[in-house]
Design an enzyme around this catalytic site. Structure first.
Site, PDB file in Angstrom:
ATOM      1  N   ASP A  63      -1.256   6.768   6.381  1.00 46.65           N
ATOM      2  CA  ASP A  63      -2.380   5.910   6.024  1.00 46.65           C
ATOM      3  C   ASP A  63      -2.583   4.969   7.207  1.00 46.65           C
ATOM      4  O   ASP A  63      -1.764   4.083   7.455  1.00 46.65           O
ATOM      5  CB  ASP A  63      -2.050   5.132   4.749  1.00 46.65           C
ATOM      6  CG  ASP A  63      -3.125   4.119   4.368  1.00 46.65           C
ATOM      7  OD1 ASP A  63      -4.133   3.987   5.103  1.00 46.65           O
ATOM      8  OD2 ASP A  63      -2.949   3.435   3.336  1.00 46.65           O
TER       9      ASP A  63
ATOM     10  N   LYS B 167     -11.957  -1.655   7.881  1.00 41.72           N
ATOM     11  CA  LYS B 167     -11.187  -2.560   8.718  1.00 41.72           C
ATOM     12  C   LYS B 167     -11.467  -2.323  10.202  1.00 41.72           C
ATOM     13  O   LYS B 167     -11.808  -3.250  10.924  1.00 41.72           O
ATOM     14  CB  LYS B 167      -9.693  -2.406   8.429  1.00 41.72           C
ATOM     15  CG  LYS B 167      -9.337  -2.690   6.964  1.00 41.72           C
ATOM     16  CD  LYS B 167      -7.870  -2.423   6.685  1.00 41.72           C
ATOM     17  CE  LYS B 167      -7.559  -2.527   5.200  1.00 41.72           C
ATOM     18  NZ  LYS B 167      -7.660  -3.888   4.675  1.00 41.72           N
TER      19      LYS B 167
ATOM     20  N   TRP C  29       0.818  -1.213   0.000  1.00 39.51           N
ATOM     21  CA  TRP C  29       0.000   0.000   0.000  1.00 39.51           C
ATOM     22  C   TRP C  29       0.850   1.259   0.000  1.00 39.51           C
ATOM     23  O   TRP C  29       0.489   2.254  -0.638  1.00 39.51           O
ATOM     24  CB  TRP C  29      -0.973  -0.023   1.172  1.00 39.51           C
ATOM     25  CG  TRP C  29      -1.939  -1.163   1.048  1.00 39.51           C
ATOM     26  CD1 TRP C  29      -1.986  -2.294   1.806  1.00 39.51           C
ATOM     27  CD2 TRP C  29      -2.964  -1.318   0.050  1.00 39.51           C
ATOM     28  NE1 TRP C  29      -2.987  -3.129   1.354  1.00 39.51           N
ATOM     29  CE2 TRP C  29      -3.596  -2.562   0.282  1.00 39.51           C
ATOM     30  CE3 TRP C  29      -3.410  -0.521  -1.004  1.00 39.51           C
ATOM     31  CZ2 TRP C  29      -4.656  -3.025  -0.501  1.00 39.51           C
ATOM     32  CZ3 TRP C  29      -4.460  -0.984  -1.794  1.00 39.51           C
ATOM     33  CH2 TRP C  29      -5.070  -2.217  -1.531  1.00 39.51           C
TER      34      TRP C  29
END
Length: 361
Positions: free
Chosen positions: A172, A196, A102
């Site tokens: 992030d 999540k 990511w």
């Protein structure tokens, strides 16, 4: 109906209590005779939900007044480009620390917007660890330093978050926000897809310093400007109302369980169950992440052979466990144990792991 042991990486488990409340209110929210999905986003009933979600985030994360709290769409993936579009000025450089897939994707998008550089990377060791902070290549001229605080695929996590680096830090936090205290004032911006730890997919939380909100160049499209959404309280266009409603309910659920500190203690206990099983297996279970970089959200491990990996996953599925397949980059197994995953589910997985080892060693 029995609930599955849900260890999916995202969309992930939601609290039973939140889902049950949503079920009860599905046809009649707040005595409106309508589902929250049917309400106008301009209505008082919806705006109360919207505003409460923002205030709960401010309280739980102790967000200072000089930060905006935006409820956007597009997931963290849109923030990979939206952030540099709004913050990175011509001639400025953004520094990216690579700790997994990511963060690599975030870098790729930023490279399309402006100048970037890599301050450190753990790729040469297949992202088994978080780079040593003292070895990072930092420069006071960097507009910001971007990190991914938790790496779902590789099961690594930044252990410390109170940074005093040469430049503002951008993070992030999609897969570990609300799992532990966060010194928000140490960051220029924080963003997180909800699916999540915060709620369902569809809403993205962005926490950004107000001084950064109006820095986008004039040619930046209206919908991709932070100031567009800040000026309209994230109601410039129709928000994902049901996702925001569930976000608000999850935040209330966290409040009732001791807030972020309560989640941190709960998560430590859950992670210890699984890591103790791995460490005590004599090498039967082999963790991917180095011990000092282990994630409290995603426990990644392999068994001695690929055949045993497949057998473990097949028997686990039969026993009611869902989402234990590791990502193709790492293989093996992965248990995602976000806030809503119960200690009982982790205990059941620990018992299964011990029994499987006993039967197959």
């Amino acid at each position: 109906m029995s609930r599955a042991y849900n260890f999916n990486a995202g969309p992930a488990a939601l609290p039973d209590e939140v889902l049950e409340k949503a079920q009860k209110e599905m046809l009649d929210f707040n005595h409106t005779g309508m589902s929250v999905m049917e309400l106008s986003h301009r209505s008082t009933d919806y705006e109360q939900v919207h505003n409460q979600a923002q205030e709960r985030l401010r309280t739980l994360l102790d967000i200072p007044e000089d930060y905006e709290v935006l409820l956007l769409q597009g997931g963290a993936s849109l923030q990979f480009s939206m952030l540099p579009m709004n913050v990175l000025q011509s001639g400025e450089t953004a520094n990216y620390i690579l700790t997994g897939s990511w963060s690599e994707k975030a870098l790729k998008e930023a490279q399309m917007i402006g100048q970037t550089r890599v301050g450190a990377s753990a790729k040469d060791q297949n992202f088994t660890h978080i780079p040593d902070v003292d070895a990072l290549q930092l420069d006071s001229r960097d507009k910001y330093v971007h990190i991914t605080t938790n790496n779902t695929i590789f099961g690594t996590q930044w252990q410390e978050l109170d940074y005093n680096w040469l430049s503002p830090v951008v993070a992030d936090m999609s897969s570990d926000i609300l799992s532990r205290p966060v010194p928000v004032s140490s960051f220029g911006a924080i963003y997180a897809g909800a699916q999540k730890n915060l709620g369902p997919s569809g809403v993205t939380v962005v926490i950004v310093k107000k001084e950064w909100v109006s820095q986008a160049p004039g040619h930046t499209p209206t919908m991709l400007r932070y100031d567009t959404h800040a000026e309209k309280n994230s109601l410039f266009h129709t928000p994902p109302t049901f996702a925001v409603y569930l976000l608000n309910e999850v935040l209330g659920w966290v409040e009732e369980r001791g807030g972020v500190l309560g989640m941190q203690q709960r998560n430590k206990e859950k992670a210890a169950m699984l890591y103790d099983t791995i460490d005590g297996s004599g090498g039967f279970y082999r963790g991917h992440a180095e011990t000092d970089s282990r994630s409290s959200m995603n426990v990644t491990f392999n068994l001695p052979t690929e055949e045993l990996n497949k057998q473990f996953l097949a028997e686990a599925k039969q026993a009611g466990f869902v989402g234990l397949n590791g990502h193709r980059s790492v293989g093996g197994c992965r248990a995602s144990i976000y806030n809503a995953v119960s200690k009982e589910s982790c205990q059941a997985l620990q018992d299964f792991m011990l029994t499987f080892q006993k039967n197959h060693q």
